[in-house]
Design a protein around this motif. Structure first.
Motif, PDB file in Angstrom:
ATOM      1  N   UNK A 137       0.844  -1.195   0.000  1.00 54.31           N
ATOM      2  CA  UNK A 137       0.000   0.000   0.000  1.00 54.31           C
ATOM      3  C   UNK A 137       0.882   1.249   0.000  1.00 54.31           C
ATOM      4  N   UNK A 138       0.460   2.239  -0.769  1.00 54.67           N
ATOM      5  CA  UNK A 138       1.134   3.532  -0.788  1.00 54.67           C
ATOM      6  C   UNK A 138       0.331   4.465   0.108  1.00 54.67           C
ATOM      7  N   UNK A 139       1.008   5.181   0.984  1.00 56.18           N
ATOM      8  CA  UNK A 139       0.332   6.184   1.805  1.00 56.18           C
ATOM      9  C   UNK A 139       1.104   7.499   1.718  1.00 56.18           C
ATOM     10  N   UNK A 140       0.409   8.572   2.039  1.00 63.27           N
ATOM     11  CA  UNK A 140       1.020   9.895   2.039  1.00 63.27           C
ATOM     12  C   UNK A 140       0.650  10.635   3.314  1.00 63.27           C
ATOM     13  N   UNK A 141       1.490  11.563   3.673  1.00 63.37           N
ATOM     14  CA  UNK A 141       1.203  12.510   4.743  1.00 63.37           C
ATOM     15  C   UNK A 141       1.103  13.880   4.098  1.00 63.37           C
ATOM     16  N   UNK A 142       0.156  14.684   4.587  1.00 64.93           N
ATOM     17  CA  UNK A 142      -0.085  15.990   3.985  1.00 64.93           C
ATOM     18  C   UNK A 142      -0.157  17.063   5.060  1.00 64.93           C
ATOM     19  N   UNK A 143       0.425  18.203   4.761  1.00 63.94           N
ATOM     20  CA  UNK A 143       0.319  19.372   5.613  1.00 63.94           C
ATOM     21  C   UNK A 143      -0.207  20.521   4.785  1.00 63.94           C
ATOM     22  N   UNK A 164       5.015  22.799   8.706  1.00 66.80           N
ATOM     23  CA  UNK A 164       4.813  22.416  10.111  1.00 66.80           C
ATOM     24  C   UNK A 164       3.632  21.460  10.232  1.00 66.80           C
ATOM     25  N   UNK A 165       2.568  21.713   9.469  1.00 64.48           N
ATOM     26  CA  UNK A 165       1.413  20.808   9.485  1.00 64.48           C
ATOM     27  C   UNK A 165       1.806  19.423   8.952  1.00 64.48           C
ATOM     28  N   UNK A 166       2.677  19.380   7.931  1.00 64.21           N
ATOM     29  CA  UNK A 166       3.175  18.100   7.425  1.00 64.21           C
ATOM     30  C   UNK A 166       3.967  17.386   8.512  1.00 64.21           C
ATOM     31  N   UNK A 173       1.711   9.787  13.207  1.00 65.51           N
ATOM     32  CA  UNK A 173       1.665   8.427  12.705  1.00 65.51           C
ATOM     33  C   UNK A 173       1.635   8.279  11.198  1.00 65.51           C
ATOM     34  N   UNK A 174       1.717   9.360  10.454  1.00 70.30           N
ATOM     35  CA  UNK A 174       1.708   9.335   8.981  1.00 70.30           C
ATOM     36  C   UNK A 174       0.344   8.907   8.445  1.00 70.30           C
ATOM     37  N   UNK A 175       0.244   8.875   7.111  1.00 72.27           N
ATOM     38  CA  UNK A 175      -1.006   8.528   6.436  1.00 72.27           C
ATOM     39  C   UNK A 175      -2.163   9.365   6.976  1.00 72.27           C
ATOM     40  N   UNK A 176      -1.928  10.671   7.042  1.00 69.34           N
ATOM     41  CA  UNK A 176      -2.957  11.594   7.528  1.00 69.34           C
ATOM     42  C   UNK A 176      -2.707  12.988   6.986  1.00 69.34           C
TER      43      UNK A 176
END
Length: 186
Positions: A137-143, A164-166, A173-176
């Motif tokens: 699975x590929x996941x991303x974190x976004x800010x 900073x939001x990233x 925990x990432x993926x958010x």
């Protein structure tokens, strides 16, 4: 006649060179150079129209693992798939998705509220999370950050807030997707 042909060919070559200078050769998305120029232009537009502008920074989670486990060619394929998927999430006429560098992408979204920006970031996260690559699975974190800038606002602060939001998204925990509270402008 021959001179005219040479001038035409030169113009075509210059146009192609200019276009290629603004594109990431791997993903085909606008590159950081184009992003910088686009953001400056949009920044001035939203100041004049008294509108908002949002920035979303997107980082592929654990990207190094794809390169380590499957090789850089597969890592490149992941970047292409992620870039295309992100591009499908935005309003093509007003927004921009660009490859910022490495495994990071950025989205510029003018005239969108904080709430809608966070919804867009969440939709991006869900679309990428639905992807599988090599049974992984590929996941991303976004800010993200949204501001209503004026003539005294600092463009660099928008990036710092989204960054900073990233960082917060990764720390949680990432993926958010996380959205910064604005202290810029209104």
């Amino acid at each position: 006649m021959r001179r005219k042909d040479v001038e035409t060919k030169l113009q075509v070559a210059n146009n192609l060179l200019s276009k290629n200078a603004n594109l990431d050769p791997l993903t085909g998305l606008p590159n950081r150079r184009f992003y910088d120029s686009f953001l400056k232009g949009k920044w001035q537009e939203v100041i004049e129209s008294k509108a908002s502008i949002s920035l979303i920074i997107i980082d592929i989670d654990h990207f190094k693992t794809f390169n380590d486990d499957y090789g850089h060619q597969v890592g490149d394929e992941v970047l292409v798939v992620v870039g295309k998927t992100l591009a499908q999430c935005i309003r093509a006429s007003t927004d921009l998705i660009a490859r910022y560098g490495g495994e990071e992408f950025v989205a510029i979204v003018p005239n969108m509220s904080e709430h809608k920006t966070l919804q867009l970031a969440e939709r991006m996260r869900q679309q990428i999370s639905a992807l599988e690559f090599k049974s992984k699975q590929i996941t991303i974190s976004l800010g993200s950050a949204t501001v209503h800038p004026d003539q005294t606002s600092d463009l660099a602060s928008l990036f710092k807030q989204a960054d900073q939001a990233l960082y917060d998204a990764k720390a949680q925990g990432r993926n958010r997707a996380c959205h910064a509270k604005s202290d810029l402008g209104k």
